[in-house]
Design a protein around this motif. Structure first.
Motif, mmCIF file in Angstrom:
data_model
loop_
_atom_site.group_PDB
_atom_site.id
_atom_site.type_symbol
_atom_site.label_atom_id
_atom_site.label_comp_id
_atom_site.label_asym_id
_atom_site.label_seq_id
_atom_site.Cartn_x
_atom_site.Cartn_y
_atom_site.Cartn_z
ATOM 1 N N ARG A 53 47.106 47.015 41.179
ATOM 2 C CA ARG A 53 46.892 46.357 42.471
ATOM 3 C C ARG A 53 45.553 45.640 42.416
ATOM 4 O O ARG A 53 44.521 46.252 42.167
ATOM 5 C CB ARG A 53 46.901 47.392 43.600
ATOM 6 C CG ARG A 53 46.625 46.806 44.979
ATOM 7 C CD ARG A 53 46.713 47.857 46.076
ATOM 8 N NE ARG A 53 45.778 48.942 45.922
ATOM 9 C CZ ARG A 53 44.502 48.904 46.351
ATOM 10 N NH1 ARG A 53 44.023 47.821 46.924
ATOM 11 N NH2 ARG A 53 43.714 49.952 46.185
ATOM 12 N N PHE A 54 45.577 44.328 42.636
ATOM 13 C CA PHE A 54 44.350 43.532 42.603
ATOM 14 C C PHE A 54 43.570 43.712 43.898
ATOM 15 O O PHE A 54 44.132 43.643 44.991
ATOM 16 C CB PHE A 54 44.677 42.053 42.402
ATOM 17 C CG PHE A 54 45.021 41.706 40.983
ATOM 18 C CD1 PHE A 54 44.100 41.086 40.157
ATOM 19 C CD2 PHE A 54 46.273 42.010 40.462
ATOM 20 C CE1 PHE A 54 44.408 40.768 38.842
ATOM 21 C CE2 PHE A 54 46.594 41.704 39.147
ATOM 22 C CZ PHE A 54 45.660 41.078 38.339
ATOM 23 N N GLY A 59 39.095 32.662 39.530
ATOM 24 C CA GLY A 59 39.385 31.902 38.319
ATOM 25 C C GLY A 59 40.726 32.170 37.680
ATOM 26 O O GLY A 59 40.942 31.784 36.528
ATOM 27 N N LEU A 60 41.648 32.817 38.389
ATOM 28 C CA LEU A 60 42.977 33.081 37.836
ATOM 29 C C LEU A 60 43.954 32.002 38.271
ATOM 30 O O LEU A 60 43.931 31.553 39.413
ATOM 31 C CB LEU A 60 43.503 34.441 38.311
ATOM 32 C CG LEU A 60 42.740 35.681 37.846
ATOM 33 C CD1 LEU A 60 43.436 36.934 38.357
ATOM 34 C CD2 LEU A 60 42.605 35.722 36.337
ATOM 35 N N ALA A 61 44.833 31.602 37.359
ATOM 36 C CA ALA A 61 45.858 30.609 37.677
ATOM 37 C C ALA A 61 46.851 31.191 38.679
ATOM 38 O O ALA A 61 47.015 32.411 38.789
ATOM 39 C CB ALA A 61 46.584 30.186 36.394
ATOM 40 N N ALA A 62 47.513 30.315 39.413
ATOM 41 C CA ALA A 62 48.506 30.742 40.409
ATOM 42 C C ALA A 62 49.603 31.561 39.739
ATOM 43 O O ALA A 62 50.099 31.209 38.662
ATOM 44 C CB ALA A 62 49.109 29.517 41.091
ATOM 45 N N GLN A 65 48.509 37.056 38.996
ATOM 46 C CA GLN A 65 48.447 38.417 39.535
ATOM 47 C C GLN A 65 49.844 39.008 39.678
ATOM 48 O O GLN A 65 50.081 40.169 39.309
ATOM 49 C CB GLN A 65 47.737 38.418 40.891
ATOM 50 C CG GLN A 65 46.273 38.014 40.805
ATOM 51 C CD GLN A 65 45.594 38.026 42.159
ATOM 52 O OE1 GLN A 65 45.785 38.941 42.947
ATOM 53 N NE2 GLN A 65 44.800 37.001 42.441
ATOM 54 N N GLU A 66 50.770 38.226 40.208
ATOM 55 C CA GLU A 66 52.135 38.711 40.416
ATOM 56 C C GLU A 66 52.831 39.030 39.091
ATOM 57 O O GLU A 66 53.499 40.069 38.960
ATOM 58 C CB GLU A 66 52.949 37.674 41.199
ATOM 59 C CG GLU A 66 52.496 37.457 42.632
ATOM 60 C CD GLU A 66 51.250 36.581 42.778
ATOM 61 O OE1 GLU A 66 50.725 36.496 43.901
ATOM 62 O OE2 GLU A 66 50.791 35.998 41.764
ATOM 63 N N ILE A 67 52.670 38.160 38.100
ATOM 64 C CA ILE A 67 53.294 38.394 36.791
ATOM 65 C C ILE A 67 52.695 39.634 36.137
ATOM 66 O O ILE A 67 53.417 40.482 35.602
ATOM 67 C CB ILE A 67 53.130 37.159 35.877
ATOM 68 C CG1 ILE A 67 53.916 35.979 36.437
ATOM 69 C CG2 ILE A 67 53.574 37.476 34.451
ATOM 70 C CD1 ILE A 67 53.618 34.657 35.756
ATOM 71 N N TYR A 68 51.372 39.732 36.200
ATOM 72 C CA TYR A 68 50.712 40.891 35.582
ATOM 73 C C TYR A 68 51.220 42.197 36.210
ATOM 74 O O TYR A 68 51.582 43.134 35.496
ATOM 75 C CB TYR A 68 49.193 40.782 35.729
ATOM 76 C CG TYR A 68 48.467 41.909 35.036
ATOM 77 C CD1 TYR A 68 48.184 41.825 33.677
ATOM 78 C CD2 TYR A 68 48.110 43.070 35.706
ATOM 79 C CE1 TYR A 68 47.557 42.878 33.017
ATOM 80 C CE2 TYR A 68 47.480 44.116 35.067
ATOM 81 C CZ TYR A 68 47.204 44.012 33.720
ATOM 82 O OH TYR A 68 46.586 45.048 33.074
ATOM 83 N N TYR A 72 53.196 43.532 33.083
ATOM 84 C CA TYR A 72 52.258 44.064 32.093
ATOM 85 C C TYR A 72 51.352 45.192 32.592
ATOM 86 O O TYR A 72 50.648 45.814 31.788
ATOM 87 C CB TYR A 72 51.385 42.927 31.547
ATOM 88 C CG TYR A 72 52.186 41.880 30.836
ATOM 89 C CD1 TYR A 72 52.734 42.134 29.573
ATOM 90 C CD2 TYR A 72 52.433 40.637 31.415
ATOM 91 C CE1 TYR A 72 53.489 41.181 28.917
ATOM 92 C CE2 TYR A 72 53.191 39.675 30.765
ATOM 93 C CZ TYR A 72 53.717 39.954 29.513
ATOM 94 O OH TYR A 72 54.472 39.009 28.872
ATOM 95 N N ALA A 73 51.342 45.465 33.879
ATOM 96 C CA ALA A 73 50.413 46.456 34.433
ATOM 97 C C ALA A 73 50.516 47.801 33.719
ATOM 98 O O ALA A 73 51.603 48.356 33.584
ATOM 99 C CB ALA A 73 50.681 46.643 35.924
#
Length: 200
Positions: A53-54, A59-62, A65-68, A72-73
């Motif tokens: 959970r962020f 500086g992260l691309a659109a 966060q959702e993909i990670y 990959y989390a």
């Protein structure tokens, strides 16, 4: 020291205004990171079960966060190895996994390679059960990161305190909100009294 003192002030300002964390992370990367190291994020992550959970990001691309979080989390070499370190640790991914080994991982090949990211500096901030809270700064590995790591060693205890204070404030706000909701829904009047039974 003047730069670091300014960043420490920003960190504590973000406690009172949580929406400023993203801006504070951008200031940290701008002041301490080498060229092409522009991303920073704070997240809670667990490997068992794998989840993340962020809390803040810069500086992260659109969509990153959702993909990670979905794919990959808690399920790649950096996450698994970082879980072994104690709170307050500043960890260079090159010290826990060679870049050659990391280059063979699905996480690098399918996710990070397009951005040229193969190294990360992490600050472990807190732990809650299996979940770890960390500040992560990823980027291309062919840069000199000594200034970044020295700066993060100074900022780490302040980040720890600030995140714990933020968590405590959020808990108190939640409890106060629940108390207000309960009082509003109660079918009788509620008063707060001091030790002399005066109405507060």
């Amino acid at each position: 020291w003047e730069v670091l003192n300014g960043l420490i002030g920003r960190i504590y300002d973000s406690v009172l205004e949580p929406q400023r964390w993203n801006e504070t992370l951008a200031e940290i990367t701008g002041a301490l990171c080498p060229l092409s190291w522009e991303a920073a994020f704070i997240l809670w992550e667990s490997t068992s079960p794998p989840q993340a959970r962020f809390v803040a990001a810069s500086g992260l691309a659109a969509g990153v966060q959702e993909i990670y979080c979905a794919v990959y989390a808690g399920n790649h070499p950096w996450s698994r190895k970082l879980m072994r370190y104690g709170n307050g640790s500043v960890v260079d991914s090159n010290d826990i996994l060679t870049r050659e080994e990391f280059a063979e991982s699905e996480f690098f090949r399918n996710f990070l390679q397009p951005w040229g990211i193969d190294r990360m500096v992490a600050v472990l901030l807190d732990q809650r059960g299996p979940d770890r809270l960390g500040l992560m700064l990823p980027g291309p590995g062919d840069r000199d990161l000594e200034k970044l790591k020295r700066g993060l060693r100074v900022l780490a205890p302040h980040m720890q305190r600030a995140m714990r204070i933020s968590d405590r404030i959020a808990t108190l706000d939640l409890a106060a909100g629940a108390a207000r909701a309960a009082a509003d829904a109660a079918p009788f009047a509620i008063f707060s009294l001091d030790d002399q039974l005066n109405i507060l």
